[in-house]
Structures are given as structure tokens and as C-alpha cells.
Design a protein around this motif. Structure first.
Motif, short mmCIF file in Angstrom:
data_model
loop_
_atom_site.label_atom_id
_atom_site.label_comp_id
_atom_site.label_asym_id
_atom_site.label_seq_id
_atom_site.Cartn_x
_atom_site.Cartn_y
_atom_site.Cartn_z
N MET A 71 0.83 -1.19 0.00
CA MET A 71 0.00 0.00 0.00
C MET A 71 0.87 1.25 0.00
N GLU A 72 0.25 2.38 -0.26
CA GLU A 72 0.94 3.66 -0.24
C GLU A 72 0.46 4.47 0.96
N HIS A 75 -3.23 5.53 1.00
CA HIS A 75 -4.25 4.49 0.94
C HIS A 75 -4.87 4.35 2.33
N GLN A 187 -10.17 -0.50 -4.68
CA GLN A 187 -10.09 0.85 -4.14
C GLN A 187 -10.98 1.80 -4.95
N GLU A 189 -11.06 6.14 -6.04
CA GLU A 189 -10.22 7.33 -6.10
C GLU A 189 -11.11 8.56 -6.29
N HIS A 207 -8.32 5.69 -1.92
CA HIS A 207 -7.04 6.22 -2.40
C HIS A 207 -7.15 7.74 -2.47
N THR A 209 -5.89 10.51 -3.73
CA THR A 209 -4.96 11.03 -4.74
C THR A 209 -5.40 12.36 -5.30
#
Length: 530
Positions: A71-72, A75, A187, A189, A207, A209
Motif C-alpha cells: 500500500m501507499e 491508501h 479501491q 479514487e 485512495h 490522490t
């Protein structure tokens, strides 16, 4: 009970130096890559740090499980994540921009993947993924090597851009014949204009982003910093403040969920939260020449003459100002043209003065006659036709550019003629339409969008302005609680049901096709539009 057992952080830092969050989560430290390798694209530190991790004895000491979820930091888990992978198949997310059908992408990918057709490349990236630990160990070296090779290749660097390391991953996986199961539910976004209903989509991961930009009323603001703004890019080198201001009530569900999750996480780390903090989410209205008082934001509290002038500007029709047409003035002091959005103001003088800001220029409107004549009803021997003629004559003005700074050496002497654009909606016509409660709610409100396309405007007299031409609109019945109306345009009739928070659902009568509509503020007009 969850199949997930814990978190391990992989941190790439200069010289592999620790940070102040080492005690919060088990962390593996890797020295970040030099400029000569990443060439300004620091994302290559992702495969690099995972390569160093898998090559280290600490890998199996810290990760005792057979599977890992990559994961980032943006996330956010919304629910327990089950193991979606097998020993031979990686679970990944579908990214539509990883498209090998696009010739400019396929051309470059084909140079680096010669083992088969480029259609063998999965439209996915390295995160979020779930994979067996042996798969990660087998993949890391090739993923890193290809990412560096792509970055050092001028054409690949230009064509793949910010997704370059994702292409490094999918090319490496294809070379090693690593199969993927692509899952859309993995996910979501969201932004202010898409994937807002997170509960309905029911993803595992949020997410974070895209930025979430809204007006103070909760209207999405497209391509610009909002009056309420939650965008991680504003905190790139600084920490967000604790207890971010919640979004406006009418902002989308995603903005409320995201703010709540961030505030919850920061509160749990409050004792360790650094003092170097940036701006809050609440920025306020930008670009207005004056800081309008709270009274002036509330139409009910404006003087009667000013309220009537707002109705003239917002409800009578679209306008033509110099070369620009149509120009829509809305009752919330927004302004919209095909070139972008602006703002307008009205003062509390008698008669009230109207001004607007467009493309960073400011204009004052000067009417030759009293436009409030358009709100009159005929008296005595006066006819509706005579009143309409007087009204059309009164709805002409000159827009004079205002020089904000008297010390500026540049003159501000531009002026443009203005008038109603096209037909006049008027107050005359269907009395039933004029007195319906839903008309008072909608007439002059906006800016509205039809499935994201602007402008859409509801005017008095049943006139409807759409991106595809003029039409008609009106109430279906006189019930004060009724939230339905008809909209006729381009040869089709639609039954529209108003929702909460500046939204509607439209159903076409011929085939039942449904679309959504909502208020939306487009990007500001560019400089020099007038």
C-alpha cells in the motif's frame, strides 16, 4: 476477525536515517537513491526500497506472513481486507490509463517487452496489490531495473511520465510471467466530482490522490483551489494542522469520510504531531475585491432594492457582454461563461450597483434606465406587451473596467456594451409557473451541470438554458412539498426529481434513461477574456 495481521513501514530516506515515527510502526530503513539514478523521479525509491528489504535478513524477521499487501501512504483502509491473492496470482487494481491499446504507449512498451504482445501487460500497477512473499522477492529486482531503464530513456520518460514506475512494474511482471487478478472493488479514487458515493461503491481502500475542492456552500469547484480545500499537495513539505475543519454540509460523502479518517489518525498521534503545520482546509472565498459581510451573503438580509436587482441579473435571462455570450449571473454571486467562471457583487446603495470579476479584471455595470421596471406588473391601461418593451429597453448597460490600484501605470479604460442574450424569460406568461414553490427555489440558482456538463440555468417564465440549446422547464404540480418538474430540450422531455444538497435525478420519458445533475463551479476565466 481479520486476515490482516499488522503493518510494516518501508522508509527510503537520505542515508537510511530514521524519522520521528519509528516507534509508531515497525520500520525498515533503506538509503534513498542518488539524483544520478532517480533523476528527479523519487518514486523509483519504491521498487528500490522493497528490493533492499527483500534482500535483507530482516525481511522474513519482520514479515512472518506468507502474503503481503503493498500500500501507499495515501491508501486509507475502509474495511477489513481479505487475502485476494494466491501463491501464483497477484491481486491488483485496474488503472485505465495503463492502456496498451493507446498507440503512443504501446509503441514504447513494445521496445521494453519483447517476450510477447503488449496485450500481455496488465493494466495495473504495484499498489495496491496483494502477493505471495516469494513473488515479491522474485519481482523486486526486475521491477527496479526496468524502472531505472525507463527513466533513463528519453522517449519512455516523456511518454510514460508520472506513471513510469507503474510501467516498470507491469513490464517486469509480464517478463516473469506473473499472473494478476484485476479487481475494481479494491479501491476508489474520489474527487469533488466523481466517485463521491463511497458507501454505495463499497471499496476496501480510499485512495486519497485527487484534491477535494468545494465552495462554502458545498458546490464542487473544478480545476481550482476551493474555498474549502483538502489536497495533500498543500502539505508536501509540512504537516496538516490537527482537527481539520470539516467540509461544508453539502460537500460529497467522500470529503466527509476523508476528513474524518485524517482527523482520527492525527488525533491518535497528537502527542507526537510536529509543530511545523500548514494551512487548514477552510480557505474562504478567494478573488473578491471586497470582503463581503455575512449580511451581504444572505439574500434575505439585503435591502429590498438589492434583492430585486439580484433577481433581475440571475433570473431574467443570460446576458451578452461585449464578445462574451451567454454570461449567466447566479443568485449566489457566481458568474459563468463558456470560457470559465467568475464572481459578481451588488452593493447596498440606492439604486444598487452591480460589479463583476472575470479573468482577473473587474468591471462596474452602468444601466441607462432602471432595470427594476422588469419586476413591475402592468397597472391601469398599461399592457403586458408595453411593459415587456420597456423591460427590454431597460436591460442594457455598459461594463466599465475598474483599475484596482490607483498607483498602477496601466490604464483601465476598457468598456463593453451589455444586454440580454437571446429571448427574454420575463415575469409574464404562465402564472401557475411563476407562483410554484419549486420555481422560487430554482430560478436563478446555479451554476448547474448536466452529468458534469455546464452551463445549465433555470430562468423565470419557464426558460431553460442548456449546453445544447434553449428549452422549457416547469413544475408538475403546485404542492409546496413537491420536488418534481419537467425539462424539455432537444426534442425530449425529462422528469426531474430534486435531491438534497444541490442535486437532481432526471429520467427521460421515452426510454427511462437516468442521469444526474448537480451544481458545479468550472475553472476560472483566463486572463484577457475581456
Amino acid at each position: 476477525c481479520s486476515e490482516m495481521t499488522g503493518f510494516t513501514r518501508v522508509l527510503a530516506s537520505p542515508g537510511g536515517a530514521p524519522d520521528n515515527l519509528m516507534h509508531v510502526m515497525p520500520t525498515f530503513l533503506a538509503p534513498s537513491l542518488p539524483q544520478s539514478v532517480h533523476r528527479g523521479f523519487h518514486v523509483i525509491n519504491r521498487p528500490w526500497s522493497l528490493l533492499k528489504f527483500t534482500q535483507s535478513p530482516k525481511f522474513r524477521q519482520m514479515v512472518k506472513e506468507d502474503y503481503v499487501y503493498i500500500m501507499e501512504t495515501d491508501h486509507l483502509l475502509l474495511q477489513d481486507l481479505p487475502n485476494l491473492a494466491t501463491k501464483d496470482v497477484v491481486a491488483g487494481f485496474y488503472f485505465p490509463y495503463m492502456d496498451t491499446q493507446a498507440q503512443h504507449l504501446a509503441k514504447v512498451a513494445r521496445r521494453f517487452f519483447t517476450e510477447g504482445p503488449v496485450s500481455d501487460l496488465y493494466a495495473t500497477g504495484p499498489s495496491p496489490t496483494i502477493m505471495h512473499v516469494d513473488t515479491l522477492s522474485r519481482l523486486a529486482q526486475s521491477w527496479y531495473d526496468i524502472s531505472v531503464e525507463l527513466k533513463h530513456d528519453p522517449e519512455a520518460d516523456r511518454v510514460f511520465g508520472w506513471a513510469l514506475e507503474m510501467w516498470g512494474y507491469t513490464i517486469a511482471a509480464a517478463k516473469l510471467n506473473i499472473k494478476h487478478f484485476i479487481l475494481q472493488k479494491f479501491q476508489v479514487e474520489p474527487s469533488a466530482t466523481w466517485h463521491q458515493n463511497v458507501t454505495v461503491e463499497d471499496p476496501y481502500i480510499f485512495h486519497y490522490t485527487f484534491g477535494h475542492e468545494y465552495s462554502l456552500e458545498g458546490i464542487p469547484m473544478v480545476g481550482q483551489v476551493g474555498e474549502w480545500s483538502l489536497d495533500k499537495r498543500r502539505w508536501t513539505n509540512i504537516y496538516p494542522p490537527l482537527n481539520l475543519t470539516p467540509p461544508p454540509t453539502c460537500a460529497g460523502e467522500a470529503a466527509h469520510i476523508l476528513t474524518g479518517l485524517l482527523n482520527e489518525a492525527m488525533t491518535s498521534l497528537q502527542a507526537e504531531w510536529p509543530d511545523r503545520r500548514g494551512q487548514d482546509t477552510l480557505l474562504g472565498r478567494q478573488g473578491s475585491r471586497t470582503k463581503r459581510s455575512q449580511e451581504d451573503k444572505d439574500l434575505i438580509r439585503l435591502p429590498k432594492e438589492a434583492r430585486e436587482m439580484v433577481r433581475v441579473m440571475a433570473e431574467l435571462g443570460a446576458w451578452k457582454i461585449g464578445p462574451l455570450a451567454p454570461v449567466n449571473f447566479y443568485s449566489n454571486f457566481r458568474l459563468l461563461t463558456h470560457q470559465g467562471a467568475g464572481q459578481w457583487e451588488i452593493d447596498r446603495s440606492s439604486p444598487p450597483k452591480v460589479s463583476f470579476t472575470l479573468g482577473k479584471k473587474n468591471f462596474d455595470l452602468q444601466f441607462d434606465e432602471d432595470p427594476l421596471v422588469c419586476l413591475r406588473e402592468p397597472g391601469g391601461s398599461e399592457s403586458w406587451q408595453k411593459l415587456e418593451k420597456m423591460c427590454k429597453s431597460a436591460l442594457k448597460f455598459t461594463a466599465h473596467e475598474r483599475k484596482l490600484d490607483p498607483r498602477s501605470p496601466f490604464p483601465a479604460n476598457a468598456k463593453f456594451e451589455g444586454e440580454i442574450f437571446g429571448d427574454l424569460a420575463g415575469w409574464w406568461g404562465d402564472v401557475r409557473h411563476a407562483n410554484a414553490p419549486i420555481v422560487f427555489q430554482l430560478a436563478g440558482s446555479g451554476p448547474w451541470a448536466w452529468q458534469g456538463t455546464t452551463p445549465l440555468a433555470f430562468l423565470r417564465g419557464g426558460m431553460l438554458l442548456t449546453p445544447w440549446g434553449n428549452g422549457k422547464w416547469g413544475p408538475l404540480q403546485q404542492d409546496d412539498n413537491d420536488k418534481t418538474l419537467f425539462m424539455d430540450f432537444v426534442g425530449s422531455q425529462h422528469i426531474v426529481t430534486l435531491g438534497d444538497c444541490n442535486s437532481f435525478t432526471s429520467k427521460r420519458k421515452t426510454d427511462g434513461n437516468e442521469v444526474k445533475g448537480w451544481m458545479q463551479i468550472p475553472i476560472p476565466c483566463p486572463i484577457g477574456v475581456l
